[in-house]
Design a protein around this motif. Structure first.
Motif, mmCIF file in Angstrom:
data_model
loop_
_atom_site.group_PDB
_atom_site.id
_atom_site.type_symbol
_atom_site.label_atom_id
_atom_site.label_comp_id
_atom_site.label_asym_id
_atom_site.label_seq_id
_atom_site.Cartn_x
_atom_site.Cartn_y
_atom_site.Cartn_z
ATOM 1 N N LEU A 41 -73.558 16.881 -113.660
ATOM 2 C CA LEU A 41 -73.100 15.966 -112.848
ATOM 3 C C LEU A 41 -72.247 16.359 -111.689
ATOM 4 O O LEU A 41 -71.928 15.790 -110.455
ATOM 5 C CB LEU A 41 -72.892 14.640 -113.390
ATOM 6 C CG LEU A 41 -73.955 13.865 -114.270
ATOM 7 C CD1 LEU A 41 -73.316 12.678 -114.747
ATOM 8 C CD2 LEU A 41 -74.910 13.616 -113.653
ATOM 9 N N ALA A 42 -71.616 17.314 -111.964
ATOM 10 C CA ALA A 42 -70.484 17.802 -111.460
ATOM 11 C C ALA A 42 -71.001 18.959 -110.117
ATOM 12 O O ALA A 42 -70.348 19.055 -109.140
ATOM 13 C CB ALA A 42 -69.267 18.569 -112.300
ATOM 14 N N VAL A 43 -72.353 19.331 -110.223
ATOM 15 C CA VAL A 43 -72.817 19.990 -109.233
ATOM 16 C C VAL A 43 -73.514 19.243 -108.157
ATOM 17 O O VAL A 43 -74.314 18.141 -108.280
ATOM 18 C CB VAL A 43 -73.928 21.047 -109.816
ATOM 19 C CG1 VAL A 43 -74.806 21.752 -108.818
ATOM 20 C CG2 VAL A 43 -73.254 21.955 -110.953
ATOM 21 N N ASP A 44 -73.120 19.419 -107.062
ATOM 22 C CA ASP A 44 -73.822 18.760 -105.893
ATOM 23 C C ASP A 44 -75.420 18.702 -105.792
ATOM 24 O O ASP A 44 -76.188 19.589 -105.913
ATOM 25 C CB ASP A 44 -73.459 19.715 -104.460
ATOM 26 C CG ASP A 44 -73.638 18.714 -103.195
ATOM 27 O OD1 ASP A 44 -74.038 17.502 -103.473
ATOM 28 O OD2 ASP A 44 -74.617 19.315 -102.351
ATOM 29 N N HIS A 45 -75.845 17.608 -105.719
ATOM 30 C CA HIS A 45 -77.432 17.426 -105.866
ATOM 31 C C HIS A 45 -77.828 16.080 -105.282
ATOM 32 O O HIS A 45 -76.983 15.272 -105.031
ATOM 33 C CB HIS A 45 -77.869 17.231 -107.517
ATOM 34 C CG HIS A 45 -77.383 16.292 -108.221
ATOM 35 N ND1 HIS A 45 -75.829 16.291 -108.699
ATOM 36 C CD2 HIS A 45 -77.810 15.039 -108.566
ATOM 37 C CE1 HIS A 45 -75.680 15.208 -109.634
ATOM 38 N NE2 HIS A 45 -76.683 14.191 -109.397
ATOM 39 N N ASP A 46 -79.126 16.197 -105.221
ATOM 40 C CA ASP A 46 -79.734 14.937 -104.144
ATOM 41 C C ASP A 46 -80.456 14.111 -105.321
ATOM 42 O O ASP A 46 -80.476 12.630 -104.953
ATOM 43 C CB ASP A 46 -80.737 15.611 -103.264
ATOM 44 C CG ASP A 46 -80.277 16.469 -102.380
ATOM 45 O OD1 ASP A 46 -79.098 16.083 -101.800
ATOM 46 O OD2 ASP A 46 -80.876 17.631 -101.895
ATOM 47 N N LEU A 47 -80.939 14.456 -106.373
ATOM 48 C CA LEU A 47 -81.602 13.933 -107.210
ATOM 49 C C LEU A 47 -81.286 14.307 -108.640
ATOM 50 O O LEU A 47 -81.344 15.650 -108.764
ATOM 51 C CB LEU A 47 -83.224 13.861 -106.841
ATOM 52 C CG LEU A 47 -83.962 13.259 -107.692
ATOM 53 C CD1 LEU A 47 -84.143 11.676 -107.962
ATOM 54 C CD2 LEU A 47 -85.556 13.767 -107.465
#
Length: 272
Positions: A41-47
């Motif tokens: 969840l700490a990694v930048d993601h769109d989905l």
């Protein structure tokens, strides 16, 4: 593209209400799952897509609900009619028991479903039905989340294609729910099988090294004979991770009840 993935097991007993007095036996496994999910969840993601075995391949919206009633205690996640299979119910429960995480993006109806919970990715990329119920977990709240079931008997090609579809055109994170062999000891649900130990060890090695080729090579017939409940979901991961630069870490590996459990992360960026 796949930017992060966590692999966690889905035994009902990971939920303390079901384990009762034996709940402390899986404290370490719960902690490892929590750490893996926090890292993703700490990694930048769109989905964020939660992937797990199901009766058939189908997508559920971010509002889909599940219950552990069939396993002894009616612990529920979500507020609508329970529709999630065990794997995705446990996945949602793990998300619901995470500390709050700031979302990286606002929900996007085009990729994760409209406000009624209608997802857009199914067995072949076609729309399928969603379910009512808003995410109740602090980590899931505000996240662009969907839940993807994959048929436990899906072919290797189907699993790889689904994985590639899930990460197409966006920064996608996966929470992959999958147990190893349930034939590791005489007290295992599937009883002791001499091939189970080496097979389970190869899955552990593949996760520790982000070896998509080894996951792809898992034979569905052999996996079924060894009661490897996570085979299809792990091959979805292999399809999603093909060509991605990912840094693997094995956080936990155990078999407390004669079933292989493993927790791992694959995060964006190769290890030094």
């Amino acid at each position: 593209m796949l930017v992060a993935a966590a692999v966690c097991p889905h035994p009902p007993l990971i939920v303390p209400e079901l384990a009762g007095a034996a709940a402390p036996e899986l404290d370490g496994l719960r902690a490892a799952c929590a750490a893996a999910i926090r890292a993703v969840l700490a990694v930048d993601h769109d989905l964020l897509v939660v992937v797990g075995g199901d009766e058939r391949t189908r997508a559920y919206g971010r509002q889909a609900a599940g219950t552990l009633g069939p396993w002894g205690v009616d612990v529920r996640v979500g507020e609508g009619e329970p529709v999630l299979p065990l794997s995705l119910t446990i996945g949602r429960w793990l998300l619901a028991n995470q500390p709050a995480v700031e979302p990286t993006n606002e929900p996007n109806a085009e990729v994760a479903g409209d406000p009624t919970g209608e997802p857009t990715i199914g067995a072949t990329g076609e729309p399928t039905g969603g379910a009512a119920g808003e995410p109740t977990g602090t980590a899931a709240a505000g996240q662009n989340v969907m839940f993807q079931g994959v048929a436990s008997d899906a072919s290797v090609a189907e699993c790889l294609a689904l994985g590639a579809k899930l990460v197409e055109g966006r920064r996608t994170a996966l929470l992959v729910m999958g147990d190893g062999s349930a034939c590791l000891t005489e007290k295992s649900p599937g009883y002791l099988h001499p091939a189970a130990g080496p097979y389970n060890e190869e899955i552990v090695r593949a996760l520790a090294e982000a070896d998509t080729g080894a996951l792809t090579a898992m034979d569905p017939t052999e996996a079924a004979a060894l009661w490897v409940a996570g085979r299809a979901a792990l091959q979805v991961l292999a399809g999603a991770a093909e060509g991605a630069a990912l840094r693997p870490e094995l956080l936990d590996e155990s078999s407390p009840y004669g079933v292989g459990y493993f927790v791992a992360t694959w995060l964006e960026g190769r290890a030094p």
